[in-house]
Design an enzyme around this catalytic site. Structure first.
Site: not given
Ligand SMILES: [Zn+2]
Ligand SMILES: [Zn+2]
Length: 365
Positions: A200-202, A205
């Protein structure tokens, strides 16, 4: 500042080169670069490593004695919001940073480079890369990474073989109540199971999974290229400026009243005082280029061997048998993780850039 370019008065006659104030400046500048680097590494890699996680929790324990409890709760709430819920903070931060770098480039570097007769193709390259990058950034943010639903569960179950080590057959996700296809994972931030889950890449998002890994890789590639191009243009600009101005042929009087020859350390300081924003920008984009370049190489390596970040992470944990959290019942069979999904470089890349299930879904529509 400069005490005339008299070649006879060069270094030999002034062997006492105690330049303490200049060292102070350089130490501060390198400290800035080191802090930027450390910050990025801690955010990107640190959160994934046990050793650093332990270090952070020990540090937090020490802080918990000093900082009042209400402040601790507030910090934890902010951290939870930032890293464990879907929010646009990092997307906005990303756009602000990109905007600041490009504004500085447009207002200062672009005009000055034109005066120094740089080729226009060369100067427009960062803008071209920005446009392509923003397209892939948007696609990475909005594309469904491969959410597993009741409707497509059966389709996804047939895509990959179960290896019975990392992905056993007939396992259900307790939250989604769906059968877990091989290579899928439940994302606790997005609260959904994602097919061929990478991470999951912040910054986008969104999860990176089967259907958007291609956009994410293209995004990473163009971002690295735009940072590297900007680093090269700005550095060439500064070097050309120094060469044209003959600053390096001059001498100056230091704080102790000695005449000194201009050297690299002095030149960096001189440039910093003349073009502070450009030197900061160069420092930032050079560090960024190396970090992004390193991460890009890692991502391309994983793409080439058909492994996701999630599998790489779990694989490295399985390999690390000394870690206390990895303790297995002694009777258990020794289970070595083996990547069974790699079918040669081209086939692996094809799987990422032309995901079979995406084509099937489109046909169905
Ligand atoms: Zn799930
Ligand atoms: Zn997610």
């Amino acid at each position: 500042m400069f005490g005339g370019g008299t070649p006879e008065l060069y270094a030999e006659s002034y062997p006492d080169k105690r330049n303490i104030p200049r060292m102070d400046f350089l130490v501060l500048f390198f400290l800035y670069l080191a802090l930027v680097l450390l910050g990025f590494v801690m955010i990107c890699v640190g959160s994934k490593t046990h050793y650093l996680q332990g270090l952070i929790s020990r540090g937090a324990q020490i802080f918990s004695y000093i900082i009042p409890e209400c402040l601790q709760r507030a910090v934890l709430r902010v951290l939870h919001y930032l890293f464990h819920t879907r929010n646009y903070t990092f997307v906005i931060l990303h756009l602000i940073l990109q905007g600041m770098v490009y504004t500085e480039y447009t207002w200062e570097i672009f005009g000055l480079c034109q005066q120094l007769e740089f080729s226009l193709y060369y100067l427009f390259l960062p803008y071209l890369l920005l446009i392509v990058n923003l397209v892939f950034f948007t696609l990475s943010c909005v594309t469904d990474p491969g959410t597993i639903t009741k409707a497509n569960e059966l389709l996804f179950l047939q895509v990959y073989e179960f290896d019975e080590v990392m992905f056993p057959k007939n396992v259900r996700c307790p939250t989604c109540d769906l059968r877990k296809p091989a290579r899928s994972k439940h994302c606790s931030v997005c609260n959904r199971c994602v097919h061929r889950f990478d991470h999951h890449c912040v910054w986008v998002n969104n999860c990176v999974g089967a259907w958007n890994t291609r956009y994410f890789l293209s995004y990473l590639l163009t971002l690295t290229a735009s940072a590297a191009t900007m680093a090269v243009v700005s550095t060439v600009f500064l070097v050309r400026l120094v060469v044209m101005s003959d600053v390096y042929l001059q001498t100056y009087v230091d704080d102790l009243g000695h005449l000194q020859v201009v050297d690299t350390v002095f030149l960096v300081q001189y440039l910093f005082l003349t073009f502070p924003r450009i030197v900061f920008l160069v420092g930032f984009v050079v560090v960024l280029s190396f970090l992004l370049g390193g991460y890009l190489c890692f991502s391309l390596y994983l793409a080439a061997i058909n492994q996701t970040t999630n599998e790489w992470y779990k694989g490295s944990r399985a390999w690390c048998q000394h870690c206390p959290h990895m303790a297995r019942p002694p009777a258990a069979e020794p289970q070595a993780y083996r990547n069974i999904h790699s079918h040669g470089l081209w086939s692996n890349l094809r799987e990422i850039f032309l995901p079979a299930t995406a084509r099937y879904e489109r046909k169905k529509k």
